[in-house]
Design a protein around this motif. Structure first.
Motif, short mmCIF file in Angstrom:
data_model
loop_
_atom_site.label_atom_id
_atom_site.label_comp_id
_atom_site.label_asym_id
_atom_site.label_seq_id
_atom_site.Cartn_x
_atom_site.Cartn_y
_atom_site.Cartn_z
N GLY A 199 17.85 8.79 14.07
CA GLY A 199 17.23 9.89 14.81
C GLY A 199 16.21 10.64 13.98
N LEU A 200 16.54 10.86 12.71
CA LEU A 200 15.60 11.56 11.82
C LEU A 200 14.34 10.72 11.61
CD1 LEU A 200 15.19 14.05 10.04
CD2 LEU A 200 16.25 12.78 8.18
N ILE A 201 14.50 9.42 11.40
CA ILE A 201 13.34 8.54 11.25
C ILE A 201 12.51 8.53 12.54
CG2 ILE A 201 12.64 6.12 11.00
CD1 ILE A 201 14.96 5.82 9.01
N GLY A 202 13.18 8.54 13.68
CA GLY A 202 12.46 8.56 14.95
C GLY A 202 11.65 9.83 15.14
N VAL A 203 12.22 10.98 14.76
CA VAL A 203 11.48 12.25 14.89
C VAL A 203 10.29 12.27 13.95
CG1 VAL A 203 11.67 14.74 14.42
CG2 VAL A 203 13.45 13.58 15.73
N ILE A 204 10.47 11.80 12.73
CA ILE A 204 9.36 11.76 11.77
C ILE A 204 8.26 10.82 12.27
CG2 ILE A 204 8.70 11.00 9.44
CD1 ILE A 204 11.46 12.07 8.52
N ALA A 205 8.64 9.67 12.82
CA ALA A 205 7.64 8.73 13.36
C ALA A 205 6.92 9.33 14.56
CB ALA A 205 8.32 7.42 13.74
N TRP A 206 7.64 10.04 15.39
CA TRP A 206 7.05 10.68 16.57
C TRP A 206 6.02 11.72 16.15
CZ3 TRP A 206 7.27 9.51 21.58
CH2 TRP A 206 6.90 10.47 22.52
N ILE A 207 6.38 12.56 15.18
CA ILE A 207 5.46 13.58 14.69
C ILE A 207 4.25 12.92 14.02
CG2 ILE A 207 5.19 15.44 12.97
CD1 ILE A 207 8.11 16.20 13.61
N PHE A 254 1.75 11.52 16.64
CA PHE A 254 0.90 12.53 17.26
C PHE A 254 -0.07 13.16 16.25
CE2 PHE A 254 4.06 12.50 20.71
CZ PHE A 254 3.18 12.33 21.77
N ALA A 255 0.34 13.27 14.99
CA ALA A 255 -0.56 13.81 13.98
C ALA A 255 -1.74 12.87 13.75
CB ALA A 255 0.20 14.05 12.68
N ILE A 256 -1.47 11.58 13.67
CA ILE A 256 -2.53 10.60 13.48
C ILE A 256 -3.43 10.53 14.71
CG2 ILE A 256 -3.01 8.13 13.20
CD1 ILE A 256 -0.50 8.04 11.39
N ALA A 257 -2.81 10.53 15.89
CA ALA A 257 -3.60 10.45 17.12
C ALA A 257 -4.48 11.68 17.30
CB ALA A 257 -2.67 10.29 18.32
N ALA A 258 -3.96 12.85 16.95
CA ALA A 258 -4.74 14.07 17.11
C ALA A 258 -5.88 14.14 16.10
CB ALA A 258 -3.84 15.29 16.96
N SER A 259 -5.65 13.65 14.88
CA SER A 259 -6.71 13.71 13.86
C SER A 259 -7.81 12.68 14.10
CB SER A 259 -6.11 13.51 12.47
OG SER A 259 -5.63 12.20 12.33
N SER A 260 -7.48 11.61 14.83
CA SER A 260 -8.50 10.60 15.09
C SER A 260 -9.29 10.89 16.36
CB SER A 260 -7.85 9.22 15.21
OG SER A 260 -7.03 9.17 16.35
N GLY A 261 -8.91 11.91 17.08
CA GLY A 261 -9.64 12.29 18.29
C GLY A 261 -9.17 11.52 19.52
N GLY A 262 -8.10 10.77 19.41
CA GLY A 262 -7.60 10.01 20.53
C GLY A 262 -6.87 10.85 21.56
N ILE A 263 -6.34 11.97 21.14
CA ILE A 263 -5.61 12.85 22.05
C ILE A 263 -6.18 14.24 21.92
CG2 ILE A 263 -3.37 13.91 22.55
CD1 ILE A 263 -2.02 11.45 21.51
N THR A 264 -6.50 14.85 23.06
CA THR A 264 -6.97 16.23 23.03
C THR A 264 -5.88 17.08 23.69
OG1 THR A 264 -8.12 15.91 25.12
CG2 THR A 264 -9.42 15.63 23.11
#
Length: 105
Positions: A81-89, A92-102
């Motif tokens: 569960g902890l690995i899943g939460v870290i992967a989830w965060i 979204f951090a990578i997607a937001a920094s690349s401009g893929g998600i606004t």
């Protein structure tokens, strides 16, 4: 001498169909609960497993293996569960920094 037949030998009473069960130490309930919770609520499995091991040590009940299995599966569930939460965060951090998600409307 006369022809006298001896009487038949007495028949023994019928044997019991089964022996009564020996009353041994019972299985600790929290050990069972720990193993079941390991598949649903990992934190509950860890808590119940530790309490069960403590009770088994004091009372001599059965169920030590069940408690340990609940603990191992519970800890594995927490780590997953902890690995899943870290992967989830991270996703979204990578997607937001690349401009893929606004996130702004």
């Amino acid at each position: 001498m006369s022809d006298v037949t001896p009487p038949p030998a007495p028949t023994p009473p019928p044997a019991a169909p089964y022996a009564p069960a020996a009353a041994g130490p019972k299985t600790n309930t929290l050990a069972i609960v720990s193993l079941v919770l390991a598949f649903f609520v990992s934190l509950g499995a860890v808590i119940c497993g530790h309490i069960a091991l403590s009770q088994i040590k004091k009372t001599g009940e059965n169920g030590r293996g069940l408690a340990i299995a609940g603990l191992v599966l519970g800890y594995l569930g927490l780590v997953a569960g902890l690995i899943g939460v870290i992967a989830w965060i991270g996703f979204f951090a990578i997607a937001a920094s690349s401009g893929g998600i606004t996130f702004a409307p």
